[in-house]
Design an enzyme around this catalytic site. Structure first.
Site, PDB file in Angstrom:
ATOM      1  N   GLU A 224       0.699   6.447  -5.904  1.00 32.08           N
ATOM      2  CA  GLU A 224       0.694   7.576  -4.956  1.00 32.08           C
ATOM      3  C   GLU A 224       2.030   7.644  -4.216  1.00 32.08           C
ATOM      4  O   GLU A 224       2.511   8.728  -3.883  1.00 32.08           O
ATOM      5  CB  GLU A 224      -0.504   7.438  -4.004  1.00 32.08           C
TER       6      GLU A 224
ATOM      7  N   GLY B 207      -9.452   0.475  -4.894  1.00 34.30           N
ATOM      8  CA  GLY B 207      -9.356   1.522  -3.877  1.00 34.30           C
ATOM      9  C   GLY B 207     -10.724   1.841  -3.312  1.00 34.30           C
ATOM     10  O   GLY B 207     -11.242   1.144  -2.432  1.00 34.30           O
ATOM     11  N   GLY B 208     -11.359   2.875  -3.864  1.00 35.57           N
ATOM     12  CA  GLY B 208     -12.622   3.391  -3.343  1.00 35.57           C
ATOM     13  C   GLY B 208     -13.680   2.342  -3.027  1.00 35.57           C
ATOM     14  O   GLY B 208     -14.274   2.356  -1.944  1.00 35.57           O
TER      15      GLY B 208
ATOM     16  N   GLU C  11      -1.638  -0.588 -12.760  1.00 38.98           N
ATOM     17  CA  GLU C  11      -2.552   0.487 -12.377  1.00 38.98           C
ATOM     18  C   GLU C  11      -2.221   1.753 -13.174  1.00 38.98           C
ATOM     19  O   GLU C  11      -1.291   2.490 -12.803  1.00 38.98           O
ATOM     20  CB  GLU C  11      -2.423   0.782 -10.878  1.00 38.98           C
TER      21      GLU C  11
ATOM     22  N   SER D 161     -10.233   2.390 -10.546  1.00 41.07           N
ATOM     23  CA  SER D 161     -11.685   2.618 -10.553  1.00 41.07           C
ATOM     24  C   SER D 161     -12.502   1.357 -10.849  1.00 41.07           C
ATOM     25  O   SER D 161     -13.535   1.424 -11.517  1.00 41.07           O
ATOM     26  CB  SER D 161     -12.052   3.740 -11.533  1.00 41.07           C
TER      27      SER D 161
ATOM     28  N   GLY E 287      -8.631   6.444  -8.781  1.00 40.19           N
ATOM     29  CA  GLY E 287      -9.406   7.414  -8.005  1.00 40.19           C
ATOM     30  C   GLY E 287     -10.056   8.488  -8.854  1.00 40.19           C
ATOM     31  O   GLY E 287     -10.541   9.496  -8.341  1.00 40.19           O
TER      32      GLY E 287
ATOM     33  N   HIS F  36       3.047   1.754  -5.215  1.00 44.05           N
ATOM     34  CA  HIS F  36       1.768   2.335  -5.641  1.00 44.05           C
ATOM     35  C   HIS F  36       2.044   3.711  -6.253  1.00 44.05           C
ATOM     36  O   HIS F  36       2.953   4.425  -5.823  1.00 44.05           O
ATOM     37  CB  HIS F  36       0.828   2.452  -4.435  1.00 44.05           C
TER      38      HIS F  36
ATOM     39  N   ASN G 170      -7.229  -1.824  -1.390  1.00 45.81           N
ATOM     40  CA  ASN G 170      -6.267  -0.844  -0.868  1.00 45.81           C
ATOM     41  C   ASN G 170      -7.044   0.293  -0.211  1.00 45.81           C
ATOM     42  O   ASN G 170      -7.665   1.096  -0.901  1.00 45.81           O
ATOM     43  CB  ASN G 170      -5.423  -0.322  -2.051  1.00 45.81           C
ATOM     44  N   TRP G 171      -6.990   0.318   1.092  1.00 45.05           N
ATOM     45  CA  TRP G 171      -7.787   1.327   1.816  1.00 45.05           C
ATOM     46  C   TRP G 171      -7.144   2.711   1.816  1.00 45.05           C
ATOM     47  O   TRP G 171      -7.733   3.669   2.291  1.00 45.05           O
ATOM     48  CB  TRP G 171      -8.032   0.853   3.257  1.00 45.05           C
ATOM     49  N   LYS G 172      -5.919   2.800   1.401  1.00 40.14           N
ATOM     50  CA  LYS G 172      -5.189   4.084   1.380  1.00 40.14           C
ATOM     51  C   LYS G 172      -5.253   4.747   2.760  1.00 40.14           C
ATOM     52  O   LYS G 172      -5.315   4.063   3.769  1.00 40.14           O
ATOM     53  CB  LYS G 172      -5.742   5.005   0.287  1.00 40.14           C
TER      54      LYS G 172
HETATM   55  C1  PEP Z   1      -5.790   1.969  -5.933  1.00 41.94           C
HETATM   56  O1  PEP Z   1      -5.649   2.762  -5.032  1.00 41.94           O
HETATM   57  O2  PEP Z   1      -4.945   1.085  -6.065  1.00 41.94           O
HETATM   58  C2  PEP Z   1      -6.963   2.088  -6.805  1.00 41.94           C
HETATM   59  C3  PEP Z   1      -7.047   1.323  -7.849  1.00 41.94           C
HETATM   60  O3  PEP Z   1      -7.914   3.023  -6.468  1.00 41.94           O
HETATM   61  P1  PEP Z   1      -9.395   3.220  -7.128  1.00 41.94           P
HETATM   62  O4  PEP Z   1     -10.009   1.859  -7.233  1.00 41.94           O
HETATM   63  O5  PEP Z   1     -10.109   4.104  -6.160  1.00 41.94           O
HETATM   64  O6  PEP Z   1      -9.173   3.843  -8.459  1.00 41.94           O
END
Ligand code: PEP
Length: 257
Positions: A104, A239-240, A174, A218, A180, A102, A9-11
């Site tokens: 967010e 994500g990251g 999640e 994460s 994040g 998600h 997930n590039w957000k």
């Molecule tokens: C996400 O955005 O779905 C996520 C899991 O982010 P991160 O891996 O950065 O925690």
């Protein structure tokens, strides 16, 4: 070995130029695992709307190209919905998967369980695979409300779906406190919730449905092996660490080796 779903997930990251850069390194990063693609590994990236076309274009001639998804959509096919993007618009870009609900979207943009449910149904009706995110906040976990919150989110998203449709959804647990933040759920915590989710989904959909449940929060090379080795975790929503092909594929490499 089970099949691992590695979804990135590039957000709100990765311009068109940065997307081009990602795909310059992608082929080399996925190459060591090429023989696993299909039965042992499925890779997807979810760029921002404005980089979806670029991702499709840069990967179209690649032998080992990833699935290209979107991070959201609206459930109506067209009309006066300023700022929204429809499912037909996404399909035209080659999108097959859509992240929905998600945290967010739920917590920053106020998306309700009901709205997420409508989007899930609309995606399934259009032949797209919803990647349904759900999970508790730190306050909810500390208040012993984790399972109550997740049951509400999951039941709302599955409302009105046939068992077959429930089986087509990819579920992504999640925990909001792990997204994040650098804080990861322990493998035992993630396993507990993913195992519980599978039971709940089977209770609603019937025993013939074997849902795919991912963990997100994460995930990176250094913690991937322990998490992905857990019995009820079928993969990772990342994500990251998904913004660079090396750190993204390192997650599968850590699991495999
Ligand atoms: C996400 O955005 O779905 C996520 C899991 O982010 P991160 O891996 O950065 O925690």
């Amino acid at each position: 070995m089970k099949k691992i779903y590695l979804y990135g997930n590039w957000k709100m990251n990765m311009t068109k130029a940065e997307t081009e850069g990602f795909f310059k390194g992608y082929a080399a990063a996925v190459e060591p695992f090429a023989s696993d693609l299909g039965t042992g590994l499925e890779v997807a990236v979810f760029p921002a709307f404005t980089s979806i076309w670029e991702a499709g274009y840069r990967s179209k001639d690649m032998k080992n190209k990833p699935i290209i998804g979107a991070q959201n959509c609206y459930y109506e096919p067209k009309g006066a919905f300023t700022g929204e993007v429809s499912i037909p618009m996404l399909k035209e870009q080659g999108v097959t998967h859509v992240i929905l609900g998600h945290s967010e979207r739920r917590h920053i943009f106020g998306e309700s369980d009901e709205l997420v449910g409508k989007k899930v149904k609309a995606c399934l009706d259009a032949g797209l695979t919803p990647v349904l995110c759900y999970g508790e906040t730190l306050e909810e976990r500390e208040g012993n409300r984790t399972f109550e919150v997740m049951e509400r989110q999951l039941r709302a998203a599955m409302k009105g779906l046939t068992p077959e449709e429930m089986g087509k959804v990819i579920y992504a647990y999640e925990p909001v406190w792990a997204i994040g933040t650098g804080k990861t759920a322990t493998p035992a915590q993630a396993q507990e919730v993913c195992g519980w989710s599978k039971k709940l989904i089977a209770e609603v959909a019937g025993k013939d449905v074997a849902p795919v449940v991912l963990y997100g929060g994460s995930v990176k090379g250094s913690n991937a092996k322990e998490l992905l080795s857990m019995e009820s975790i079928d993969g990772a929503l990342v994500g990251g660490a998904s913004l660079k092909p090396e750190s993204f594929l390192e997650i599968y490499g850590a699991y495999k080796n």
